[in-house]
Motif scaffolding. Structure first.
Motif, short mmCIF file in Angstrom:
data_model
loop_
_atom_site.label_atom_id
_atom_site.label_comp_id
_atom_site.label_asym_id
_atom_site.label_seq_id
_atom_site.Cartn_x
_atom_site.Cartn_y
_atom_site.Cartn_z
N ASN A 1 -2.16 17.97 -16.91
CA ASN A 1 -2.64 18.08 -15.54
C ASN A 1 -3.01 16.73 -14.98
N GLU B 1 0.10 14.76 -14.31
CA GLU B 1 0.83 15.22 -13.12
C GLU B 1 0.12 14.79 -11.84
N ALA B 2 -1.20 14.96 -11.84
CA ALA B 2 -1.95 14.60 -10.64
C ALA B 2 -1.76 13.13 -10.33
N THR C 1 1.99 12.38 -9.24
CA THR C 1 2.39 12.81 -7.89
C THR C 1 1.64 12.02 -6.83
N ILE C 2 0.40 11.63 -7.14
CA ILE C 2 -0.32 10.80 -6.16
C ILE C 2 0.38 9.45 -6.03
N ILE D 1 3.52 8.87 -6.46
CA ILE D 1 4.74 9.06 -5.66
C ILE D 1 4.38 9.02 -4.18
N GLY D 2 3.31 9.76 -3.83
CA GLY D 2 2.87 9.77 -2.43
C GLY D 2 2.49 8.39 -1.95
N VAL E 1 5.36 6.30 -1.03
CA VAL E 1 5.85 6.55 0.33
C VAL E 1 5.04 5.74 1.33
N THR E 2 3.73 5.79 1.14
CA THR E 2 2.86 5.05 2.07
C THR E 2 3.14 3.56 1.98
N ARG F 1 5.84 2.02 1.14
CA ARG F 1 7.09 1.64 1.79
C ARG F 1 6.90 1.50 3.31
N HIS F 2 5.96 2.27 3.83
CA HIS F 2 5.77 2.22 5.27
C HIS F 2 5.04 0.97 5.73
N LEU G 1 8.22 5.77 31.32
CA LEU G 1 8.42 7.21 31.26
C LEU G 1 9.74 7.58 31.92
N PRO G 2 10.38 8.63 31.40
CA PRO G 2 11.64 9.07 32.01
C PRO G 2 11.40 9.56 33.44
#
Ligand code: SF4
Ligand code: SF4
Lengths: 389, 179
Positions: free
Chosen positions: B7, B10-11, B14-15, B17-18, B21-22, B24-25, B42-43
């Motif tokens: 557990n 995994e925790a 996966t954190i 992995i998340g 993502v952050t 990379r941003h 504005l259109p």
């Protein structure tokens, strides 16, 4: 005067302790103003410690007498009001109303307008599910997904602003067609958005869907078995999360939905068990992919033509009544409309999907923790604007 | 025991992995705008504020009737027969003095229904959104360019006309009874 006695234990302390220890239940008002209630909903909880014994939702804080208003509006004037029911999916609301009136009045809608309607309705479904994705994470303490979801939603809103002028309340789908044809290059932008959006789903999955903590908070929580879901009249992703394969776009196709090739997403128990909060969430993630598929097909098939051709100058609706249902992001939205042939509808009754979806809360809440109740409520994806109308 | 460590593993995994993502941003361009400094264009269809080109308005009141929340208020006074109020830009004759054309933007629901029926296309939404006010009454926009004196004069004329008409009618009505 009490005389202090050093000889302990004192007879005064020899109370009779019932076995097992009886505690009082604690009545707790969750809401009406509470970030997890997605609007103004009051849930009265009877709790025993941290365990919920019963939860009773009280609604009506956002009641704006839509149904009564509609009786005093001309047929096209009702559209801005239906927009305001489920404000996260205005296009879908207006689509249901327009289709119902068209069927009652026997209005044939121009092909191009029908395709434009499908495109905007499916884009709005994605936008609505993105709000769900963000706020559901937020309910459970994950703040980052919210920003990611809103980033993509913003792009959809920009597309909507370009085609309809509105960002949230569009008044775009009219009886007999749409308010405007798409501006030049709009359809290409939609495809560009689809290209951009599809890889983002994986990002969402990495961020939230398969996060261990998120799974622990949602998997196995608030399990709604299939029969309970059907008995309470749940619909939409909430019903499909319980493993029932029912989607009005497939089972009772309206408009031109029978021309598109897409799957109905059902909770499959990838994590947790079928019918729990995680599966309801998962159905919505999968549905966003299916919606992009529909949008792509619609853009591919859209014919040329004048989208405003079939919009009548004066809407004439013969006397009669109709019940018409469509699939919104929240489920089965039904309009029961009575006309006496006059300028106004006589009655517009709405069967709001979120209302039925919320009704299951008292049935699943007992025995859960208070924190889990937030997860259950979030996974039902209610919009109070629609429940109270 | 193994479950316990699994557990935790995994925790954490996966954190991470998340967080990847952050992370990379951090290296992609920002999508937000620093609003007062940067502005988005504005259109043209965006509905921010109603505008009435009053010189083109013929006072037909179709916009008033289309509005679901009744936030447009129009008063008109009919022009005299020999009075020429000029033409609109698309060549329509103007039969009315539009003595009042008020739009209460605080009531408006921005539905755009009023702009479609207008025969001269003189009422339309503009993409100008920066008109916040401190007092709600300032959101009641007056578009008519008649001064109060002019309006009073026209009203007086209209009342006189009405009175004359009523007198004529009364005279006409008297005759048969007299006979
Ligand atoms: S936009 Fe709608 S609410 Fe506003 S003035 Fe026009 S018709 Fe009325
Ligand atoms: S519809 Fe146009 S012309 Fe008629 S009163 Fe309104 S603004 Fe004037």
């Amino acid at each position: 005067m009490t005389q202090w006695n050093n000889n302990f234990p004192d007879s005064r302390f020899e109370l009779e302790v019932p076995d097992p220890l009886k505690t009082d239940e604690y009545v707790l008002n969750m809401g009406p103003q509470h970030p997890s209630t997605h609007g103004v909903l009051r849930v009265v909880l009877k709790t025993d410690g941290e365990i919920v014994e019963s939860a009773t939702p009280y609604i009506g804080y956002l009641h704006r007498t839509f149904e009564k208003h509609a009786e005093h509006m001309t047929w096209p004037q009702v559209v801005p009001y239906v927009d305001r029911m489920d404000y996260l999916a205005s296009m879908n609301n207006a689509l249901g109303y327009a289709l119902a009136v068209e069927k009652l009045a026997g209005i044939e809608v121009n092909e191009r307008a029908q395709y434009l309607r499908v495109i905007v309705a499916e884009l709005n479904r994605i936008a609505s599910h993105l709000v769900f994705f963000g706020t559901f994470g937020l309910d459970l303490g994950a703040f980052t997904p919210f920003l990611y979801g809103f980033r993509e939603r913003e792009m959809i809103l920009d597309l909507f602003e370009e085609i309809s002028g509105g960002r949230l309340l569009y008044n775009y789908i009219w009886i007999g067609g749409v308010a405007w044809d798409a501006p030049d290059g709009w359809l290409e932008k939609v495809i560009k958005f689809c290209d951009y959006f599809e890889p983002k789903i994986k990002e969402y999955n990495d961020l939230l869907t398969f996060n261990k903590i998120f799974i622990d908070r949602t998997a196995g929580i608030g399990v709604i078995p299939e029969d309970l879901a059907i008995n309470y009249g749940l619909s939409g992703p909430t019903l499909r999360g319980s493993g029932v394969n029912f989607d009005l776009r497939k089972n009772d196709p309206y408009g031109i939905y029978d021309r598109f090739n897409f799957n109905v997403c059902v909770g499959d128990g990838t994590r947790g068990v079928v019918g729990d909060s995680w599966n309801r969430y998962w159905v919505r993630i999968l549905e966003m992919v299916e919606s992009t598929k529909i949008v792509r097909q619609a853009v591919e098939q859209i014919p040329d033509g004048d989208a405003k051709e079939t919009v009548p100058k004066n809407v004439r609706v013969p006397a009669g009544e109709i019940y018409f249902r469509t699939e919104t992001p929240r489920g089965e939205l039904g309009y029961y409309i009575v006309s006496d042939g006059g300028k106004n509808p006589v009655r517009v009754k709405v069967r709001a999907p979120a209302f039925s979806n919320l009704s299951v809360l008292p049935a699943v809440a007992p025995g859960t923790m208070v924190a889990d109740l937030v997860a259950i409520l979030g996974s039902l994806d209610i919009v109070l604007g629609e429940i109270d109308r | 025991m193994r479950e316990y460590f699994k557990n935790i593993y995994e925790a954490v995994a996966t954190i991470l992995i998340g967080m990847g993502v952050t992370l990379r941003h951090l290296f992609v361009p920002s999508v937000t705008l620093q609003y007062p400094k940067e502005k988005i264009e504005l259109p043209p269809r965006s509905r921010m504020q109603l505008y009435v080109n009053i010189d083109d308005c013929i006072g037909c009141r179709q916009c008033e009737r289309a509005c679901p929340v009744d936030c447009i208020e129009i008063d008109t006074i009919k022009a005299d027969k020999d009075e020429d109020l000029g033409l609109t830009s698309n060549g329509k004759k103007k039969p009315f003095h539009v003595t009042r054309f008020d739009i209460d933007m605080s009531k408006c629901c921005f539905c755009n229904l009023c702009t479609f029926p207008c025969p001269t296309e003189c009422i339309y939404m503009t993409p100008d959104f920066e008109y916040a006010q401190e007092d709600r009454s300032n959101l009641n926009f007056h578009f008519s360019n008649y001064t109060p004196e002019q309006v009073a004069e026209l009203q007086k004329r209209e009342a006189e006309k009405k009175a004359a008409l009523a007198a004529a009618k009364a005279n006409a009505g008297k005759k048969p009874t007299a006979n």
